[in-house]
Design a protein around this motif. Structure first.
Motif, PDB file in Angstrom:
ATOM      1  N   TRP A 125      -3.543  89.898  53.919  1.00  0.00           N
ATOM      2  CA  TRP A 125      -3.731  88.595  53.271  1.00  0.00           C
ATOM      3  C   TRP A 125      -4.189  87.546  54.276  1.00  0.00           C
ATOM      4  O   TRP A 125      -5.127  86.817  54.034  1.00  0.00           O
ATOM      5  N   ARG A 180       0.229  83.758  48.565  1.00  0.00           N
ATOM      6  CA  ARG A 180      -0.421  84.970  48.045  1.00  0.00           C
ATOM      7  C   ARG A 180      -0.598  84.893  46.536  1.00  0.00           C
ATOM      8  O   ARG A 180      -1.606  85.351  46.002  1.00  0.00           O
ATOM      9  N   ALA A 193      -7.600  87.970  50.070  1.00  0.00           N
ATOM     10  CA  ALA A 193      -7.373  87.656  51.484  1.00  0.00           C
ATOM     11  C   ALA A 193      -8.110  86.373  51.845  1.00  0.00           C
ATOM     12  O   ALA A 193      -9.170  86.076  51.286  1.00  0.00           O
TER      13      ALA A 193
END
Length: 190
Positions: free
Chosen positions: A138, A39, A49
């Motif tokens: 994500w 992330r 994402a």
């Protein structure tokens, strides 16, 4: 020992790794978690994402992730557990990033991943669907995609001849016990 958890997204890898590290018996095998925060890499590249990236951007992300992971694990002198194997990296590369490309392009990252995956003493495979899928904003929300990744991971474990166990239970305490039992069998063999 160098232990890698492997499986598609939302299979409980991080949860299992943290539970193992809290168990005093596991400290005989590994004392730390090695992880690269995907992330953070996404955010550094300006994305929120995976589903919002182009294929070129996704390929670039996967290469950046591989380089950081390889460098991080190479410097570790102690036993560790990682919640994502190089098998996973290769599976995403093959299924998402180069599925319609030549074998040569697939091998650009898959071959180095195969070599890096062989540095682990054990892979713990967690099949997709073993725990409820949890979209988090994500990871991709495409279940069929995760099922393809899961099948690819299974094939790579076999094709690359990697020592692995599969844990099908969704119960965390059973998962921990299964890993510790397998590690205990190793102790009896040495």
């Amino acid at each position: 020992m160098r232990i890698a958890l492997t499986g598609s997204s939302s299979t409980g890898k991080t949860t299992l790794a943290n539970a193992l590290l809290r168990d005093a018996r596991f400290k005989n095998y590994a004392t730390e978690m090695r992880t690269i925060n995907a992330r953070n890499i996404l955010a550094e590249l300006g994305y929120s994402a995976m589903d919002k990236m182009s294929r070129e951007e996704s390929r670039y992300f996967q290469l950046v992730y591989y380089v950081q992971k390889e460098a991080d694990e190479r410097k570790s002198k102690e036993g560790f557990i990682t919640e994502r194997s190089f098998v996973d990296v290769a599976a995403y590369w093959i299924e998402r990033d180069t599925h319609d490309r030549s074998d040569f392009e697939k091998r650009i990252l898959a071959d180095p991943c195969a070599g890096a995956a062989r540095t682990y003493d054990m892979h713990i495979y967690l099949p997709f669907g073993g725990v409820p899928f949890s979209p988090d904003g994500w990871r991709s929300e495409d279940r069929a995609f995760h099922e393809r990744i899961d099948r690819r991971i299974q094939r790579l474990l076999e094709e690359w001849g990697l020592r692995h166990i599969a844990i099908t239970s969704a119960d965390l305490s059973e998962r921990v016990a299964c890993v510790l039992d397998e590690l205990g069998r190793d102790d009896g063999r040495t």
